[in-house]
Design a protein around this motif. Sequence first.
Motif, PDB file in Angstrom:
ATOM      1  N   MET A   1       0.853  -1.190   0.000  1.00  0.00           N
ATOM      2  CA  MET A   1       0.000   0.000   0.000  1.00  0.00           C
ATOM      3  C   MET A   1       0.887   1.238   0.000  1.00  0.00           C
ATOM      4  SD  MET A   1      -3.020   1.046   2.696  1.00  0.00           S
ATOM      5  CE  MET A   1      -3.980  -0.402   2.298  1.00  0.00           C
ATOM      6  N   HIS A  25     -14.342   2.717  -2.580  1.00  0.00           N
ATOM      7  CA  HIS A  25     -13.169   3.319  -3.215  1.00  0.00           C
ATOM      8  C   HIS A  25     -13.664   4.267  -4.297  1.00  0.00           C
ATOM      9  CE1 HIS A  25      -9.375   1.220  -1.905  1.00  0.00           C
ATOM     10  NE2 HIS A  25     -10.304   0.586  -1.221  1.00  0.00           N
ATOM     11  N   ASP A 148      -3.257   6.636  -9.281  1.00  0.00           N
ATOM     12  CA  ASP A 148      -2.897   5.727  -8.204  1.00  0.00           C
ATOM     13  C   ASP A 148      -3.324   4.335  -8.657  1.00  0.00           C
ATOM     14  OD1 ASP A 148      -2.556   4.228  -5.937  1.00  0.00           O
ATOM     15  OD2 ASP A 148      -4.123   5.221  -4.764  1.00  0.00           O
ATOM     16  N   GLU A 150      -3.585   1.662  -7.199  1.00  0.00           N
ATOM     17  CA  GLU A 150      -4.425   0.964  -6.221  1.00  0.00           C
ATOM     18  C   GLU A 150      -5.815   1.599  -6.112  1.00  0.00           C
ATOM     19  OE1 GLU A 150      -2.244   0.844  -2.567  1.00  0.00           O
ATOM     20  OE2 GLU A 150      -0.472  -0.005  -3.524  1.00  0.00           O
ATOM     21  N   TYR A 152      -6.863   3.990  -4.497  1.00  0.00           N
ATOM     22  CA  TYR A 152      -7.244   4.555  -3.208  1.00  0.00           C
ATOM     23  C   TYR A 152      -7.506   6.042  -3.379  1.00  0.00           C
ATOM     24  CZ  TYR A 152      -7.380   4.789   1.875  1.00  0.00           C
ATOM     25  OH  TYR A 152      -7.800   4.953   3.173  1.00  0.00           O
ATOM     26  N   TYR A 185     -11.437  -1.652 -10.584  1.00  0.00           N
ATOM     27  CA  TYR A 185     -11.111  -1.923  -9.187  1.00  0.00           C
ATOM     28  C   TYR A 185     -12.055  -2.978  -8.605  1.00  0.00           C
ATOM     29  CZ  TYR A 185     -10.473  -1.477  -4.208  1.00  0.00           C
ATOM     30  OH  TYR A 185     -10.247  -1.769  -2.889  1.00  0.00           O
ATOM     31  N   THR A 209      -4.950  -5.448  -1.310  1.00  0.00           N
ATOM     32  CA  THR A 209      -4.397  -4.485  -2.248  1.00  0.00           C
ATOM     33  C   THR A 209      -4.498  -5.043  -3.655  1.00  0.00           C
ATOM     34  OG1 THR A 209      -2.833  -3.610  -0.627  1.00  0.00           O
ATOM     35  CG2 THR A 209      -2.336  -3.207  -2.945  1.00  0.00           C
ATOM     36  N   ASN A 211      -4.112  -3.907  -7.990  1.00  0.00           N
ATOM     37  CA  ASN A 211      -3.449  -2.956  -8.884  1.00  0.00           C
ATOM     38  C   ASN A 211      -4.188  -2.944 -10.210  1.00  0.00           C
ATOM     39  OD1 ASN A 211      -1.678  -1.712 -10.784  1.00  0.00           O
ATOM     40  ND2 ASN A 211       0.063  -2.139  -9.459  1.00  0.00           N
TER      41      ASN A 211
END
Length: 228
Positions: A1, A25, A148, A150, A152, A185, A209, A211
Amino acid sequence: MNRIARYLLALALGLSLSPSGAAAHPHVFIDAGLRLNYDDAGQLAEVEVEWRYDAFYSLLILEDQGIRPVAGGGLAAEDAALLAGFDWGPDPSFEGALYLAVEGRRIALQQPRDFSVALEGGQIVSRHRRALSAPIPGEAQTIIQVYDPEFYVDFSVPQMPVLRGRDDCRVDLRPGDSYAAADAYAAALREALASELAAASLVDEEMVTVNIGPVGAPEMRVACGAGR
């Protein structure tokens, strides 16, 4: 993260957000601004980066640090110094949400410098500079993305980048697609959770997590002179 995710997740947990709210998210929205600096030879040498945090998370960060705005809504000098670089850390995997490429080749960036933080209109504005490891010719079409992986943080680029050092460049700004990023996501999270369940591992989805890479990311294509 990454560094931003860890810091802001800590804030969220500290404020006891509900599980359903914490699982949504993205958690943070940032408007990114860029200034592209060309050297005396007309090569792209440096990018100045601005991150303007959404008002809600700006408030959380201020409260977490016990900071109160001064009269007029700004930050005292000592508080600005305290926050400078708060969204960076020693994590070598954090790439800074800034990606440059020429002809499909990733352009390496140096570590950030000249951190500063301001409070403008109730929003924290974090700034830093990233020099390219080696300048690239301005005539080469450079693809710049801000994201980003991820998801987030949901980055947007509401304005064209500012160019300094050349006045013969063409910039094509392609806004991002947050819906595409959210769909990617959600699909990646479902797959990750299914894998965890198959392994008989009980896991909080907030701790998983994933990607999604540059899916839905804003993109700028920049070329100068004969390369336009």
